[in-house]
Design a protein around this motif. Structure first.
Motif, PDB file in Angstrom:
ATOM      1  N   MET A  80      35.615  16.934  36.149  1.00  0.00           N
ATOM      2  CA  MET A  80      36.360  17.895  36.966  1.00  0.00           C
ATOM      3  C   MET A  80      35.756  19.285  36.847  1.00  0.00           C
ATOM      4  O   MET A  80      35.158  19.612  35.834  1.00  0.00           O
ATOM      5  CB  MET A  80      37.825  17.880  36.541  1.00  0.00           C
ATOM      6  CG  MET A  80      38.580  16.726  37.206  1.00  0.00           C
ATOM      7  SD  MET A  80      40.332  17.006  37.230  1.00  0.00           S
ATOM      8  CE  MET A  80      40.805  16.056  35.833  1.00  0.00           C
ATOM      9  N   PRO A  81      35.933  20.117  37.892  1.00  0.00           N
ATOM     10  CA  PRO A  81      36.762  19.920  39.084  1.00  0.00           C
ATOM     11  C   PRO A  81      36.064  19.178  40.221  1.00  0.00           C
ATOM     12  O   PRO A  81      36.694  18.878  41.228  1.00  0.00           O
ATOM     13  CB  PRO A  81      37.096  21.351  39.506  1.00  0.00           C
ATOM     14  CG  PRO A  81      35.926  22.152  39.066  1.00  0.00           C
ATOM     15  CD  PRO A  81      35.443  21.507  37.794  1.00  0.00           C
ATOM     16  N   GLU A  82      34.770  18.884  40.076  1.00  0.00           N
ATOM     17  CA  GLU A  82      34.045  18.281  41.195  1.00  0.00           C
ATOM     18  C   GLU A  82      34.387  16.807  41.390  1.00  0.00           C
ATOM     19  O   GLU A  82      34.550  16.333  42.515  1.00  0.00           O
ATOM     20  CB  GLU A  82      32.531  18.423  40.989  1.00  0.00           C
ATOM     21  CG  GLU A  82      32.015  19.862  41.056  1.00  0.00           C
ATOM     22  CD  GLU A  82      32.166  20.596  39.742  1.00  0.00           C
ATOM     23  OE1 GLU A  82      32.578  19.947  38.734  1.00  0.00           O
ATOM     24  OE2 GLU A  82      31.892  21.818  39.693  1.00  0.00           O
ATOM     25  N   ASP A  83      34.478  16.049  40.296  1.00  0.00           N
ATOM     26  CA  ASP A  83      34.642  14.596  40.378  1.00  0.00           C
ATOM     27  C   ASP A  83      35.903  14.147  39.635  1.00  0.00           C
ATOM     28  O   ASP A  83      36.425  14.850  38.774  1.00  0.00           O
ATOM     29  CB  ASP A  83      33.424  13.890  39.773  1.00  0.00           C
ATOM     30  CG  ASP A  83      32.127  14.289  40.457  1.00  0.00           C
ATOM     31  OD1 ASP A  83      32.123  14.340  41.698  1.00  0.00           O
ATOM     32  OD2 ASP A  83      31.135  14.560  39.750  1.00  0.00           O
ATOM     33  N   HIS A  84      36.352  12.944  39.984  1.00  0.00           N
ATOM     34  CA  HIS A  84      37.409  12.215  39.266  1.00  0.00           C
ATOM     35  C   HIS A  84      38.800  12.832  39.385  1.00  0.00           C
ATOM     36  O   HIS A  84      39.723  12.375  38.702  1.00  0.00           O
ATOM     37  CB  HIS A  84      37.066  12.068  37.776  1.00  0.00           C
ATOM     38  CG  HIS A  84      35.702  11.542  37.503  1.00  0.00           C
ATOM     39  ND1 HIS A  84      35.139  10.513  38.217  1.00  0.00           N
ATOM     40  CD2 HIS A  84      34.761  11.929  36.584  1.00  0.00           C
ATOM     41  CE1 HIS A  84      33.932  10.266  37.759  1.00  0.00           C
ATOM     42  NE2 HIS A  84      33.659  11.110  36.785  1.00  0.00           N
ATOM     43  N   ALA A  85      38.970  13.861  40.208  1.00  0.00           N
ATOM     44  CA  ALA A  85      40.295  14.488  40.300  1.00  0.00           C
ATOM     45  C   ALA A  85      41.325  13.514  40.874  1.00  0.00           C
ATOM     46  O   ALA A  85      42.471  13.477  40.423  1.00  0.00           O
ATOM     47  CB  ALA A  85      40.221  15.752  41.155  1.00  0.00           C
ATOM     48  N   PHE A 114      44.537  21.152  43.621  1.00  0.00           N
ATOM     49  CA  PHE A 114      45.022  21.690  42.353  1.00  0.00           C
ATOM     50  C   PHE A 114      46.255  22.568  42.559  1.00  0.00           C
ATOM     51  O   PHE A 114      47.111  22.667  41.671  1.00  0.00           O
ATOM     52  CB  PHE A 114      43.904  22.467  41.667  1.00  0.00           C
ATOM     53  CG  PHE A 114      42.656  21.655  41.462  1.00  0.00           C
ATOM     54  CD1 PHE A 114      42.718  20.421  40.840  1.00  0.00           C
ATOM     55  CD2 PHE A 114      41.430  22.111  41.914  1.00  0.00           C
ATOM     56  CE1 PHE A 114      41.582  19.652  40.658  1.00  0.00           C
ATOM     57  CE2 PHE A 114      40.280  21.357  41.728  1.00  0.00           C
ATOM     58  CZ  PHE A 114      40.357  20.120  41.112  1.00  0.00           C
TER      59      PHE A 114
END
Length: 260
Positions: A94-99, A150
């Protein structure tokens, strides 16, 4: 269900509960990945959001095991523990992936911990067990890109915190009674016949303060221990200058203050 009159001497944290506490705190330790690059104001805000998410999940399962006592389902606790592990693994990207993975597992664990209560059981000391509206923004966030994703997480946590601090036992029982009456009124008209399932008999359930206080204390001690480990790890890779020494000492004193 466990009875409120049990004392702390009769009820201690089980090995399963301690294991769950350690996993939850490990998740909080994993959040340090978000602070390695600065931190910026946005990264600090995301850290606070994820910390609250881990804490809410931990608290939901803790209250369940506290009230259910020996009747708590170990499979449910371990299932939520596995969910926490998946949430931990998702933090690193995170914050780019897997959120979306983090949000989806959060919703699943919240629903699982809330659905564990039987028909007619109202946990008056933990209103979000019955009022799960805070999970709805998390669910919607699965289709919303960042940073709006978010923001929705923050809205969901704010709703949960508002419910925890404003909804009292009397209001919870009144809402439960209103739902039961509403279900009875929605039955099909026609000649009276015995219902397939009798209406639930409402039961007011309370947490055991002694046992819950012990769990909260253990949780805090483990968090502080994780904090000491993080401070040592951070200082050990830096050149030992006077500013680094001052920061290390101040961080340790801050942890002592939190313990006090």
């Amino acid at each position: 269900m466990a009875h409120p009159e049990q004392t702390t001497a009769e009820r201690r944290a089980s090995w399963t509960e301690l294991f769950f506490d350690l996993v939850a705190v490990a998740g909080i330790g994993q959040l340090t990945h978000l602070l390695h690059r600065g931190p910026s104001l946005g990264e600090f805000g995301l850290y606070a959001l994820l910390y609250l998410a881990f804490w809410v999940v931990w608290a939901c399962v803790t209250v369940y095991s506290n009230v259910a006592g020996e009747q708590a389902r170990t499979t449910l606790v371990f299932g939520c523990m596995f969910g926490l592990c998946v949430m931990m693994a998702a933090v690193d990207g995170m914050p780019e992936d897997h959120a979306n993975v983090f949000a989806a597992i959060y919703v699943v664990v919240r629903i699982a911990s809330s659905s564990a209560w039987g028909r007619g059981q109202v946990v008056v000391d933990w209103p979000i067990a019955q009022i799960g509206s805070g999970t709805l923004p998390w669910l919607v966030s699965l289709w919303v890109p960042a940073p709006g994703k978010f923001v929705l997480w923050g809205v969901g946590l704010a709703i949960d915190l508002w419910v925890m601090f404003t909804v009292d036992a009397e209001r919870l029982m009144l809402d439960a009674q209103r739902r039961v009456r509403s279900r009875l009124r929605r039955r099909r008209p026609g000649p009276p016949r015995p219902p397939r399932r009798p209406p639930p008999r409402l039961r007011m359930l309370h947490a055991e303060p002694g046992h819950l206080g012990e769990r909260l204390g253990q949780y805090l001690i483990i968090v502080l221990g994780e904090g000491v480990i993080s401070v040592i790890a951070a200082v050990s890779v830096e050149e030992w200058t006077v500013p680094v020494a001052v920061i290390g000492v101040c961080a340790f004193l801050c942890l002592l203050g939190m313990w006090g």
